[in-house]
Design a protein around this motif. Structure first.
Motif, PDB file in Angstrom:
ATOM      1  N   ARG A  32     116.329  -5.473 -74.232  1.00  0.00           N
ATOM      2  CA  ARG A  32     116.235  -6.181 -75.516  1.00  0.00           C
ATOM      3  C   ARG A  32     115.956  -5.164 -76.610  1.00  0.00           C
ATOM      4  O   ARG A  32     115.082  -4.304 -76.466  1.00  0.00           O
ATOM      5  N   VAL A  33     116.722  -5.263 -77.693  1.00  0.00           N
ATOM      6  CA  VAL A  33     116.557  -4.345 -78.818  1.00  0.00           C
ATOM      7  C   VAL A  33     116.012  -5.128 -80.010  1.00  0.00           C
ATOM      8  O   VAL A  33     116.729  -5.938 -80.604  1.00  0.00           O
ATOM      9  N   PRO A  34     114.738  -4.911 -80.361  1.00  0.00           N
ATOM     10  CA  PRO A  34     114.164  -5.606 -81.516  1.00  0.00           C
ATOM     11  C   PRO A  34     114.976  -5.310 -82.778  1.00  0.00           C
ATOM     12  O   PRO A  34     115.384  -4.185 -83.016  1.00  0.00           O
ATOM     13  N   GLY A  35     115.218  -6.331 -83.560  1.00  0.00           N
ATOM     14  CA  GLY A  35     115.970  -6.166 -84.800  1.00  0.00           C
ATOM     15  C   GLY A  35     117.480  -6.227 -84.609  1.00  0.00           C
ATOM     16  O   GLY A  35     118.235  -6.276 -85.572  1.00  0.00           O
ATOM     17  N   ASP A  36     117.956  -6.216 -83.372  1.00  0.00           N
ATOM     18  CA  ASP A  36     119.393  -6.284 -83.087  1.00  0.00           C
ATOM     19  C   ASP A  36     119.585  -7.035 -81.765  1.00  0.00           C
ATOM     20  O   ASP A  36     120.042  -6.472 -80.774  1.00  0.00           O
ATOM     21  N   PRO A  37     119.201  -8.319 -81.744  1.00  0.00           N
ATOM     22  CA  PRO A  37     119.206  -9.059 -80.481  1.00  0.00           C
ATOM     23  C   PRO A  37     120.593  -9.218 -79.856  1.00  0.00           C
ATOM     24  O   PRO A  37     120.696  -9.423 -78.654  1.00  0.00           O
ATOM     25  N   ASP A  38     121.642  -9.124 -80.648  1.00  0.00           N
ATOM     26  CA  ASP A  38     123.004  -9.297 -80.128  1.00  0.00           C
ATOM     27  C   ASP A  38     123.738  -7.979 -79.974  1.00  0.00           C
ATOM     28  O   ASP A  38     124.958  -7.939 -79.911  1.00  0.00           O
ATOM     29  N   GLU A  82     108.511   5.688 -74.353  1.00  0.00           N
ATOM     30  CA  GLU A  82     107.785   6.897 -73.954  1.00  0.00           C
ATOM     31  C   GLU A  82     108.615   8.158 -74.191  1.00  0.00           C
ATOM     32  O   GLU A  82     108.080   9.196 -74.567  1.00  0.00           O
ATOM     33  N   ALA A  83     109.917   8.050 -73.968  1.00  0.00           N
ATOM     34  CA  ALA A  83     110.797   9.205 -74.139  1.00  0.00           C
ATOM     35  C   ALA A  83     111.149   9.445 -75.607  1.00  0.00           C
ATOM     36  O   ALA A  83     111.835  10.415 -75.938  1.00  0.00           O
ATOM     37  N   GLY A  84     110.681   8.565 -76.509  1.00  0.00           N
ATOM     38  CA  GLY A  84     110.942   8.738 -77.936  1.00  0.00           C
ATOM     39  C   GLY A  84     112.296   8.217 -78.389  1.00  0.00           C
ATOM     40  O   GLY A  84     112.768   8.554 -79.467  1.00  0.00           O
ATOM     41  N   ILE A  85     112.918   7.369 -77.578  1.00  0.00           N
ATOM     42  CA  ILE A  85     114.220   6.804 -77.943  1.00  0.00           C
ATOM     43  C   ILE A  85     113.967   5.521 -78.717  1.00  0.00           C
ATOM     44  O   ILE A  85     113.509   4.523 -78.167  1.00  0.00           O
ATOM     45  N   LYS A  86     114.242   5.560 -79.996  1.00  0.00           N
ATOM     46  CA  LYS A  86     114.022   4.406 -80.859  1.00  0.00           C
ATOM     47  C   LYS A  86     115.072   3.331 -80.568  1.00  0.00           C
ATOM     48  O   LYS A  86     116.204   3.624 -80.225  1.00  0.00           O
ATOM     49  N   SER A  87     114.678   2.068 -80.710  1.00  0.00           N
ATOM     50  CA  SER A  87     115.540   0.941 -80.384  1.00  0.00           C
ATOM     51  C   SER A  87     116.888   0.992 -81.096  1.00  0.00           C
ATOM     52  O   SER A  87     117.930   0.780 -80.482  1.00  0.00           O
ATOM     53  N   ALA A  88     116.866   1.253 -82.400  1.00  0.00           N
ATOM     54  CA  ALA A  88     118.121   1.265 -83.162  1.00  0.00           C
ATOM     55  C   ALA A  88     119.066   2.355 -82.653  1.00  0.00           C
ATOM     56  O   ALA A  88     120.275   2.135 -82.532  1.00  0.00           O
ATOM     57  N   ARG A  89     118.532   3.509 -82.333  1.00  0.00           N
ATOM     58  CA  ARG A  89     119.371   4.609 -81.831  1.00  0.00           C
ATOM     59  C   ARG A  89     119.906   4.296 -80.432  1.00  0.00           C
ATOM     60  O   ARG A  89     121.025   4.637 -80.091  1.00  0.00           O
ATOM     61  N   PHE A  90     119.094   3.631 -79.627  1.00  0.00           N
ATOM     62  CA  PHE A  90     119.514   3.188 -78.302  1.00  0.00           C
ATOM     63  C   PHE A  90     120.750   2.293 -78.428  1.00  0.00           C
ATOM     64  O   PHE A  90     121.749   2.483 -77.734  1.00  0.00           O
ATOM     65  N   ALA A  91     120.667   1.301 -79.312  1.00  0.00           N
ATOM     66  CA  ALA A  91     121.784   0.376 -79.507  1.00  0.00           C
ATOM     67  C   ALA A  91     123.019   1.104 -80.033  1.00  0.00           C
ATOM     68  O   ALA A  91     124.144   0.847 -79.585  1.00  0.00           O
ATOM     69  N   LEU A  92     122.828   2.035 -80.979  1.00  0.00           N
ATOM     70  CA  LEU A  92     123.973   2.785 -81.526  1.00  0.00           C
ATOM     71  C   LEU A  92     124.673   3.605 -80.443  1.00  0.00           C
ATOM     72  O   LEU A  92     125.892   3.719 -80.427  1.00  0.00           O
ATOM     73  N   LEU A  93     123.905   4.160 -79.538  1.00  0.00           N
ATOM     74  CA  LEU A  93     124.484   4.952 -78.455  1.00  0.00           C
ATOM     75  C   LEU A  93     125.411   4.094 -77.604  1.00  0.00           C
ATOM     76  O   LEU A  93     126.523   4.503 -77.274  1.00  0.00           O
TER      77      LEU A  93
END
Length: 182
Positions: A32-38, A82-93
């Motif tokens: 689940r990505v907060p701020g980008d649920p879809d 923990e690894a410093g991967i922000k949610s928004a960047r995770f989704a963009l990847l």
């Protein structure tokens, strides 16, 4: 729809889940990505025509955190944090591997294109990928705007109506990551 009104998995998501060497990507789709649920609809939804899916080995070559394999990190919100991967960047990847254009035969498209190269634009306009036919190997080489190179190692796997899945040996990087990394 599932109970509670939630949509079930898409045909592309089911196809990713069936491929043993795409377990990292499949695990990511459950985060689940907060701020980008879809966000995952931009990766495996019905509007995606072509998905360039990195294999587990490609993800492992891209990300290392402590002694965890990439699949363990990327399928856990806690480990991503923990690894410093922000949610928004995770989704963009994830989104940077999905393309609106359905390419039923990437090799033939690249081979027929001027200079033997076809350009794919990601659905979310996050990056462009150049797909080049390599006459030496008969395969398709990929390069993103950051200069990351990958090879198509399998595909196309036809999924649903007008959707195609190609496996790649490396992770392609969104243009916004070129200077800053993940």
């Amino acid at each position: 729809l599932r109970r509670g009104g939630r949509a079930g998995p898409t045909a592309l998501e089911v196809a990713v889940g069936r491929e043993r060497d795409l377990s990292t990507l499949h695990g990511m789709l459950g985060v689940r990505v907060p701020g980008d649920p879809d966000w995952k609809q931009d990766v495996v939804g019905p509007a995606v025509g072509t998905l360039l899916a990195p294999t587990d080995a490609g993800w492992d070559g891209f990300l290392q955190y402590r002694d965890y394999p990439a699949g363990k990190v990327l399928s856990s919100s806690r480990l991503c944090y923990e690894a410093g991967i922000k949610s928004a960047r995770f989704a963009l990847l994830g989104k940077s591997h999905a393309f609106a254009e359905a390419v039923p035969d990437l090799r033939a498209a690249a081979e027929a294109a001027p200079g033997g190269t076809v350009v794919l634009q990601s659905r979310a306009d996050l990056s462009r990928v150049w797909a080049r036919y390599d006459p030496e190997t008969g395969g398709v080489l990929l390069q993103d705007e950051c200069g990351t190179a990958a090879r198509v190692v399998a595909g196309p796997l036809k999924v649903g109506r007008g959707q195609f899945l190609y496996k790649t040996d490396a992770v392609l990087v969104p243009r916004g990551f070129c200077d800053s990394g993940l």
